[in-house]
Write a protein that holds these residues in place. Structure first.
Motif, mmCIF file in Angstrom:
data_model
loop_
_atom_site.group_PDB
_atom_site.id
_atom_site.type_symbol
_atom_site.label_atom_id
_atom_site.label_comp_id
_atom_site.label_asym_id
_atom_site.label_seq_id
_atom_site.Cartn_x
_atom_site.Cartn_y
_atom_site.Cartn_z
ATOM 1 N N PHE A 82 0.664 -1.189 0.126
ATOM 2 C CA PHE A 82 0.065 -0.059 -0.010
ATOM 3 C C PHE A 82 0.850 1.074 0.025
ATOM 4 O O PHE A 82 1.917 1.397 0.610
ATOM 5 C CB PHE A 82 -0.964 -0.033 1.178
ATOM 6 N N TYR A 83 0.542 2.199 -0.842
ATOM 7 C CA TYR A 83 1.062 3.516 -1.116
ATOM 8 C C TYR A 83 0.529 4.301 -0.308
ATOM 9 O O TYR A 83 -0.848 4.298 -0.125
ATOM 10 C CB TYR A 83 1.094 3.884 -2.654
ATOM 11 N N THR A 84 1.135 5.236 0.466
ATOM 12 C CA THR A 84 0.736 6.220 1.670
ATOM 13 C C THR A 84 0.133 7.342 1.256
ATOM 14 O O THR A 84 -0.672 8.072 2.098
ATOM 15 C CB THR A 84 1.634 6.466 2.731
ATOM 16 N N ASP A 85 0.352 8.007 -0.073
ATOM 17 C CA ASP A 85 -0.441 8.996 -0.800
ATOM 18 C C ASP A 85 0.080 10.471 -0.508
ATOM 19 O O ASP A 85 -0.284 11.322 -1.302
ATOM 20 C CB ASP A 85 -1.960 8.762 -0.772
ATOM 21 N N LEU A 86 0.787 10.564 0.595
ATOM 22 C CA LEU A 86 0.815 12.022 0.850
ATOM 23 C C LEU A 86 1.789 12.778 0.133
ATOM 24 O O LEU A 86 1.768 13.989 0.136
ATOM 25 C CB LEU A 86 1.450 12.046 2.875
ATOM 26 N N GLU A 87 3.161 12.219 -0.427
ATOM 27 C CA GLU A 87 3.604 12.853 -1.134
ATOM 28 C C GLU A 87 4.663 13.927 -0.582
ATOM 29 O O GLU A 87 4.439 14.979 -0.875
ATOM 30 C CB GLU A 87 3.247 13.296 -2.634
ATOM 31 N N GLU A 88 5.231 13.627 0.474
ATOM 32 C CA GLU A 88 6.179 14.423 1.312
ATOM 33 C C GLU A 88 7.064 15.320 0.432
ATOM 34 O O GLU A 88 7.693 14.672 -0.783
ATOM 35 C CB GLU A 88 7.071 13.773 2.461
ATOM 36 N N ASN A 89 7.840 16.325 0.923
ATOM 37 C CA ASN A 89 8.630 16.939 0.034
ATOM 38 C C ASN A 89 9.681 17.646 0.829
ATOM 39 O O ASN A 89 9.853 17.507 2.152
ATOM 40 C CB ASN A 89 8.051 17.972 -1.043
ATOM 41 N N ASN A 90 10.704 18.320 0.435
ATOM 42 C CA ASN A 90 11.702 18.935 1.034
ATOM 43 C C ASN A 90 11.638 20.364 1.372
ATOM 44 O O ASN A 90 12.370 21.128 1.560
ATOM 45 C CB ASN A 90 13.029 18.802 0.038
ATOM 46 N N LEU A 91 10.413 20.660 1.756
ATOM 47 C CA LEU A 91 9.972 21.979 2.308
ATOM 48 C C LEU A 91 10.144 21.977 3.663
ATOM 49 O O LEU A 91 9.921 20.960 4.367
ATOM 50 C CB LEU A 91 8.627 22.431 1.860
ATOM 51 N N PRO A 92 10.476 23.289 4.167
ATOM 52 C CA PRO A 92 10.789 22.915 5.540
ATOM 53 C C PRO A 92 9.879 22.640 6.763
ATOM 54 O O PRO A 92 9.969 21.874 7.871
ATOM 55 C CB PRO A 92 11.236 24.574 6.201
ATOM 56 N N ASP A 93 8.540 22.873 6.265
ATOM 57 C CA ASP A 93 7.545 22.242 7.230
ATOM 58 C C ASP A 93 7.567 20.931 7.521
ATOM 59 O O ASP A 93 7.085 20.355 8.485
ATOM 60 C CB ASP A 93 6.088 22.674 6.894
ATOM 61 N N TRP A 94 7.896 20.113 6.378
ATOM 62 C CA TRP A 94 8.108 18.631 6.492
ATOM 63 C C TRP A 94 9.181 18.142 7.244
ATOM 64 O O TRP A 94 8.972 17.371 8.175
ATOM 65 C CB TRP A 94 8.316 17.982 5.205
ATOM 66 N N TYR A 95 10.423 18.822 7.305
ATOM 67 C CA TYR A 95 11.484 18.468 8.327
ATOM 68 C C TYR A 95 11.305 18.956 9.577
ATOM 69 O O TYR A 95 11.940 18.404 10.601
ATOM 70 C CB TYR A 95 12.793 18.639 7.693
ATOM 71 N N ARG A 96 10.447 20.033 9.686
ATOM 72 C CA ARG A 96 10.192 20.270 11.293
ATOM 73 C C ARG A 96 9.289 19.198 11.801
ATOM 74 O O ARG A 96 9.069 19.440 12.989
ATOM 75 C CB ARG A 96 9.597 21.583 11.031
ATOM 76 N N SER A 97 8.459 18.502 10.989
ATOM 77 C CA SER A 97 7.462 17.489 11.591
ATOM 78 C C SER A 97 7.969 16.074 11.254
ATOM 79 O O SER A 97 6.999 15.324 11.381
ATOM 80 C CB SER A 97 6.079 17.871 11.026
ATOM 81 N N SER A 98 9.221 15.999 11.019
ATOM 82 C CA SER A 98 9.620 14.508 10.724
ATOM 83 C C SER A 98 9.243 13.660 12.052
ATOM 84 O O SER A 98 8.751 12.391 11.609
ATOM 85 C CB SER A 98 11.203 14.658 10.435
ATOM 86 N N LYS A 99 9.581 14.018 13.310
ATOM 87 C CA LYS A 99 8.940 13.022 14.149
ATOM 88 C C LYS A 99 7.500 12.813 14.151
ATOM 89 O O LYS A 99 7.365 11.448 14.399
ATOM 90 C CB LYS A 99 9.475 13.601 15.728
ATOM 91 N N GLU A 100 6.910 13.791 14.101
ATOM 92 C CA GLU A 100 5.101 13.496 13.824
ATOM 93 C C GLU A 100 4.958 12.333 12.549
ATOM 94 O O GLU A 100 3.846 11.862 12.921
ATOM 95 C CB GLU A 100 4.602 14.671 13.962
ATOM 96 N N LEU A 101 5.994 12.842 11.445
ATOM 97 C CA LEU A 101 5.457 12.126 10.330
ATOM 98 C C LEU A 101 5.747 10.474 10.569
ATOM 99 O O LEU A 101 4.883 9.947 10.327
ATOM 100 C CB LEU A 101 6.462 12.679 9.300
ATOM 101 N N SER A 102 6.855 10.472 11.134
ATOM 102 C CA SER A 102 7.038 8.652 11.778
ATOM 103 C C SER A 102 6.264 8.529 12.588
ATOM 104 O O SER A 102 5.802 7.286 12.617
ATOM 105 C CB SER A 102 8.607 8.762 12.322
ATOM 106 N N ASP A 103 5.969 9.244 13.889
ATOM 107 C CA ASP A 103 5.270 8.558 14.969
ATOM 108 C C ASP A 103 3.705 8.597 14.811
ATOM 109 O O ASP A 103 3.161 7.691 15.317
ATOM 110 C CB ASP A 103 5.697 9.581 16.031
ATOM 111 N N HIS A 104 3.249 9.148 13.832
ATOM 112 C CA HIS A 104 1.994 9.417 13.842
ATOM 113 C C HIS A 104 1.191 9.053 12.443
ATOM 114 O O HIS A 104 -0.057 9.222 12.299
ATOM 115 C CB HIS A 104 1.190 10.823 14.291
ATOM 116 N N TYR A 105 2.058 9.010 11.554
ATOM 117 C CA TYR A 105 1.520 8.701 10.057
ATOM 118 C C TYR A 105 2.348 7.663 9.468
ATOM 119 O O TYR A 105 1.715 6.405 9.527
ATOM 120 C CB TYR A 105 1.810 10.156 9.191
#
Length: 184
Positions: A82-105
């Motif tokens: 299964f593909y998760t669909d979100l399509e993360e990118n290299n904009l700063p808001d993503w790397y600021r929320s990397s822990k949340e991305l890992s832990d909650h998504y």
């Protein structure tokens, strides 16, 4: 929350795709779904809002995977992930929320898919990166800082993958064309 379109054959368009894939021995990875604009990125949200946003989207993605798995038991050997669909990118808001991305998504989706459906399924994402600086002004307040360069983006994904061990892989997009990246 969605309306079937396309084929009216049993199982609809996805049923036809799975049937034909099985007939020729192809394996399939199924994407979830991407709902309204409220799911378009972590930017502009409070810290708790980011957590809630990732959790809500993870629940939606898992429910979609469960629905596909339930509707198509005859294709369990054909469905490989299964593909998760979100399509993360290299904009700063993503790397600021990397822990949340890992832990909650990413982590919860992978854990739930493997626990509730099959431990053999792969769960993955297809992030992209923007390297055409002409479209993204590094000093623009909208960007909230600089875009990650390739090495920083690799470190970001390494951290995310380490923090979500059940999550399997990424298949990075080159973003040539759509995001106006050029081959160089």
């Amino acid at each position: 929350c969605y309306t079937q379109v396309g084929s009216t054959a049993p199982g609809g368009t996805l049923g036809v795709i799975l049937e034909q894939a099985q007939a020729v021995g192809l394996k399939v990875h199924v994407g979830g779904l991407m709902p309204s604009a409220r799911f378009r990125g972590p930017g502009g949200k409070t810290p708790q809002g980011v957590v809630d946003w990732y959790r809500d989207l993870a629940v939606l993605q898992v429910e979609c995977a469960k629905d596909v798995w339930r509707q198509f038991p005859q294709y369990h050997e054909t469905i490989k992930g299964f593909y998760t669909d979100l399509e993360e990118n290299n904009l700063p808001d993503w790397y600021r929320s990397s822990k949340e991305l890992s832990d909650h998504y990413l982590g919860p989706i992978a854990v739930d898919v493997k626990k509730l459906l099959s431990p053999d399924l792969k769960v993955w994402a297809s992030p992209y990166a923007v390297y055409n600086w002409s479209l993204h002004n590094r000093s623009d307040a909208h960007e909230h800082g600089e875009l990650l360069n390739a090495s920083e983006y690799a470190a970001f994904w390494s951290d995310v993958l380490d923090a979500a061990p059940a999550f399997d892989l990424i298949a990075p997009q080159d973003s040539v064309g759509w995001m106006a990246n050029t081959v160089p």
